[in-house]
Motif scaffolding. Structure first.
Motif, PDB file in Angstrom:
ATOM      1  N   MET A   1       0.821  -1.321   0.110  1.00  0.00           N
ATOM      2  CA  MET A   1      -0.017  -0.089   0.122  1.00  0.00           C
ATOM      3  C   MET A   1       0.804   1.246  -0.084  1.00  0.00           C
ATOM      4  SD  MET A   1      -1.340  -0.951   3.749  1.00  0.00           S
ATOM      5  CE  MET A   1      -0.163  -2.414   3.932  1.00  0.00           C
ATOM      6  N   PRO A   2       2.138   1.210   0.480  1.00  0.00           N
ATOM      7  CA  PRO A   2       2.925   2.540   0.247  1.00  0.00           C
ATOM      8  C   PRO A   2       3.083   2.710  -1.119  1.00  0.00           C
ATOM      9  CG  PRO A   2       3.704   0.950   2.188  1.00  0.00           C
ATOM     10  CD  PRO A   2       2.676   0.340   1.304  1.00  0.00           C
ATOM     11  N   TYR A   3       3.023   3.961  -1.617  1.00  0.00           N
ATOM     12  CA  TYR A   3       3.514   4.456  -2.917  1.00  0.00           C
ATOM     13  C   TYR A   3       4.262   5.423  -3.066  1.00  0.00           C
ATOM     14  CZ  TYR A   3       2.337   6.210  -7.622  1.00  0.00           C
ATOM     15  OH  TYR A   3       2.945   6.807  -8.924  1.00  0.00           O
ATOM     16  N   LEU A   4       5.393   5.476  -3.539  1.00  0.00           N
ATOM     17  CA  LEU A   4       6.554   6.441  -3.916  1.00  0.00           C
ATOM     18  C   LEU A   4       6.431   6.801  -5.011  1.00  0.00           C
ATOM     19  CD1 LEU A   4       8.652   8.277  -2.521  1.00  0.00           C
ATOM     20  CD2 LEU A   4       9.970   6.644  -2.799  1.00  0.00           C
ATOM     21  N   LYS A   5       6.152   8.082  -5.542  1.00  0.00           N
ATOM     22  CA  LYS A   5       6.558   8.617  -6.808  1.00  0.00           C
ATOM     23  C   LYS A   5       7.749   9.682  -6.742  1.00  0.00           C
ATOM     24  CE  LYS A   5       3.528  11.404  -9.101  1.00  0.00           C
ATOM     25  NZ  LYS A   5       2.333  11.924  -9.727  1.00  0.00           N
ATOM     26  N   ILE A   6       8.346   9.474  -7.704  1.00  0.00           N
ATOM     27  CA  ILE A   6       9.835  10.504  -7.855  1.00  0.00           C
ATOM     28  C   ILE A   6       9.649  11.019  -9.353  1.00  0.00           C
ATOM     29  CG2 ILE A   6      12.139  10.611  -7.674  1.00  0.00           C
ATOM     30  CD1 ILE A   6      12.155   7.781  -6.525  1.00  0.00           C
ATOM     31  N   GLN A   7       9.487  12.332  -9.104  1.00  0.00           N
ATOM     32  CA  GLN A   7       9.621  12.984 -10.388  1.00  0.00           C
ATOM     33  C   GLN A   7      10.867  14.073 -10.332  1.00  0.00           C
ATOM     34  OE1 GLN A   7       5.460  14.942 -10.038  1.00  0.00           O
ATOM     35  NE2 GLN A   7       5.228  13.911 -11.735  1.00  0.00           N
ATOM     36  N   THR A   8      11.639  13.990 -11.412  1.00  0.00           N
ATOM     37  CA  THR A   8      13.011  14.556 -11.293  1.00  0.00           C
ATOM     38  C   THR A   8      13.256  15.230 -12.739  1.00  0.00           C
ATOM     39  OG1 THR A   8      15.247  14.664 -10.852  1.00  0.00           O
ATOM     40  CG2 THR A   8      14.452  12.701 -11.581  1.00  0.00           C
ATOM     41  N   ASN A   9      14.037  16.083 -12.737  1.00  0.00           N
ATOM     42  CA  ASN A   9      14.621  16.675 -14.149  1.00  0.00           C
ATOM     43  C   ASN A   9      15.788  16.032 -14.339  1.00  0.00           C
ATOM     44  OD1 ASN A   9      16.025  18.004 -12.306  1.00  0.00           O
ATOM     45  ND2 ASN A   9      15.654  19.952 -13.137  1.00  0.00           N
ATOM     46  N   ARG A  10      16.427  14.951 -13.688  1.00  0.00           N
ATOM     47  CA  ARG A  10      17.510  14.344 -13.942  1.00  0.00           C
ATOM     48  C   ARG A  10      17.473  13.176 -14.693  1.00  0.00           C
ATOM     49  NH1 ARG A  10      22.410  15.891 -12.456  1.00  0.00           N
ATOM     50  NH2 ARG A  10      22.808  13.870 -11.846  1.00  0.00           N
ATOM     51  N   GLU A  11      18.386  13.122 -15.638  1.00  0.00           N
ATOM     52  CA  GLU A  11      18.613  12.009 -16.683  1.00  0.00           C
ATOM     53  C   GLU A  11      19.057  10.679 -15.945  1.00  0.00           C
ATOM     54  OE1 GLU A  11      17.626  11.587 -19.980  1.00  0.00           O
ATOM     55  OE2 GLU A  11      17.034  13.476 -20.463  1.00  0.00           O
ATOM     56  N   VAL A  12      18.601   9.574 -16.353  1.00  0.00           N
ATOM     57  CA  VAL A  12      19.015   8.020 -15.559  1.00  0.00           C
ATOM     58  C   VAL A  12      18.947   7.045 -16.668  1.00  0.00           C
ATOM     59  CG1 VAL A  12      18.604   8.495 -13.093  1.00  0.00           C
ATOM     60  CG2 VAL A  12      16.570   7.799 -14.401  1.00  0.00           C
ATOM     61  N   THR A  13      19.989   6.187 -16.902  1.00  0.00           N
ATOM     62  CA  THR A  13      19.963   5.279 -17.699  1.00  0.00           C
ATOM     63  C   THR A  13      18.945   4.183 -17.218  1.00  0.00           C
ATOM     64  OG1 THR A  13      21.646   4.234 -16.303  1.00  0.00           O
ATOM     65  CG2 THR A  13      22.422   5.772 -18.205  1.00  0.00           C
ATOM     66  N   ASP A  14      18.713   3.380 -17.855  1.00  0.00           N
ATOM     67  CA  ASP A  14      17.786   2.229 -17.597  1.00  0.00           C
ATOM     68  C   ASP A  14      18.321   1.337 -16.537  1.00  0.00           C
ATOM     69  OD1 ASP A  14      15.796   2.851 -19.370  1.00  0.00           O
ATOM     70  OD2 ASP A  14      16.467   1.607 -20.901  1.00  0.00           O
TER      71      ASP A  14
ATOM     72  N   TRP B   1      -8.071   2.875  -0.204  1.00  0.00           N
ATOM     73  CA  TRP B   1      -6.909   2.437  -1.050  1.00  0.00           C
ATOM     74  C   TRP B   1      -7.335   0.973  -1.496  1.00  0.00           C
ATOM     75  CZ3 TRP B   1      -2.247   5.124  -1.067  1.00  0.00           C
ATOM     76  CH2 TRP B   1      -1.344   4.578  -1.870  1.00  0.00           C
ATOM     77  N   GLY B   2      -7.569   0.991  -2.948  1.00  0.00           N
ATOM     78  CA  GLY B   2      -8.009  -0.214  -3.633  1.00  0.00           C
ATOM     79  C   GLY B   2      -6.826  -1.273  -3.808  1.00  0.00           C
ATOM     80  N   TRP B   3      -7.310  -2.435  -3.720  1.00  0.00           N
ATOM     81  CA  TRP B   3      -6.150  -3.299  -4.303  1.00  0.00           C
ATOM     82  C   TRP B   3      -6.954  -4.858  -4.330  1.00  0.00           C
ATOM     83  CZ3 TRP B   3      -4.358  -7.827  -1.193  1.00  0.00           C
ATOM     84  CH2 TRP B   3      -3.269  -8.344  -1.664  1.00  0.00           C
ATOM     85  N   ASP B   4      -6.496  -5.595  -5.528  1.00  0.00           N
ATOM     86  CA  ASP B   4      -6.872  -7.137  -5.524  1.00  0.00           C
ATOM     87  C   ASP B   4      -8.806  -7.194  -5.427  1.00  0.00           C
ATOM     88  OD1 ASP B   4      -6.706  -9.715  -6.149  1.00  0.00           O
ATOM     89  OD2 ASP B   4      -6.652 -10.280  -4.037  1.00  0.00           O
TER      90      ASP B   4
ATOM     91  N   GLU C   1       6.155  11.988  -3.883  1.00  0.00           N
ATOM     92  CA  GLU C   1       4.930  11.997  -3.097  1.00  0.00           C
ATOM     93  C   GLU C   1       4.985  10.449  -2.418  1.00  0.00           C
ATOM     94  OE1 GLU C   1       1.255  11.988  -5.521  1.00  0.00           O
ATOM     95  OE2 GLU C   1       2.195  13.662  -6.947  1.00  0.00           O
ATOM     96  N   LEU C   2       4.711  10.406  -1.143  1.00  0.00           N
ATOM     97  CA  LEU C   2       4.784   9.299  -0.568  1.00  0.00           C
ATOM     98  C   LEU C   2       3.207   9.101   0.114  1.00  0.00           C
ATOM     99  CD1 LEU C   2       5.974   6.555   0.614  1.00  0.00           C
ATOM    100  CD2 LEU C   2       7.091   7.912   2.370  1.00  0.00           C
ATOM    101  N   LYS C   3       2.447   8.013  -0.305  1.00  0.00           N
ATOM    102  CA  LYS C   3       1.447   8.000   0.315  1.00  0.00           C
ATOM    103  C   LYS C   3       1.088   6.335   0.960  1.00  0.00           C
ATOM    104  CE  LYS C   3      -0.922  10.575  -3.403  1.00  0.00           C
ATOM    105  NZ  LYS C   3      -1.608  10.611  -4.299  1.00  0.00           N
ATOM    106  N   SER C   4       0.413   6.447   2.063  1.00  0.00           N
ATOM    107  CA  SER C   4       0.470   5.152   2.808  1.00  0.00           C
ATOM    108  C   SER C   4      -0.831   5.043   3.628  1.00  0.00           C
ATOM    109  CB  SER C   4       1.739   4.763   3.318  1.00  0.00           C
ATOM    110  OG  SER C   4       1.665   3.587   3.742  1.00  0.00           O
ATOM    111  N   ILE C   5      -1.246   3.866   3.938  1.00  0.00           N
ATOM    112  CA  ILE C   5      -2.089   3.813   4.887  1.00  0.00           C
ATOM    113  C   ILE C   5      -1.591   3.785   6.285  1.00  0.00           C
ATOM    114  CG2 ILE C   5      -3.837   2.051   5.713  1.00  0.00           C
ATOM    115  CD1 ILE C   5      -4.415   1.072   2.951  1.00  0.00           C
TER     116      ILE C   5
END
Length: 114
Positions: A1-14, A107-110, A62-66
């Motif tokens: 249930m924790p969700y971390l979204k990272i947005q950045t302007n940095r280039e990163v290789t795969d 928070w939906g799941w399954d 963004e860090l979201k969690s129950i």
């Protein structure tokens, strides 16, 4: 249930992207005391971003969690900022983090909710 979204302007290789996702998943699991099987991490492709009037390296998380306790947000901020500083060379004063405590019924799941 924790969700971390990272947005950045940095280039990163795969390869680096995959390592960051793995490390971030473990970091979130460990510091929230949640099983990693419920942790989701997203690292967006580089985005045009400006912070404090400049386009140098920066990030928005963004860090979201129950059950995300407010008492943990300061230490989580320190941990996540250090993580991005180590992995992407983003200074901690160029990172914003939004913490969200989500009700289990929202928070939906399954095919259901938690």
């Amino acid at each position: 249930m924790p969700y971390l979204k990272i947005q950045t302007n940095r280039e990163v290789t795969d390869n680096v992207r995959q390592e960051i996702l793995k490390k971030a998943s473990l970091l979130v699991s460990k510091n929230l005391g949640k099983p990693e099987k419920y942790v989701m991490v997203r690292l967006d492709p580089p985005l045009p971003m400006m912070f404090a009037g400049g386009t140098g390296p920066c990030a928005y998380l963004e860090l979201k969690s129950i059950g995300l306790p407010e008492s943990k947000t300061e230490s989580l901020s320190r941990i996540l900022c250090q993580f991005l500083q180590d992995e992407l060379k983003i200074p901690s004063d160029r990172i914003y983090i939004e913490f969200v405590d989500v009700k289990s019924s929202m928070w939906g799941w399954d095919g259901g909710t938690f």
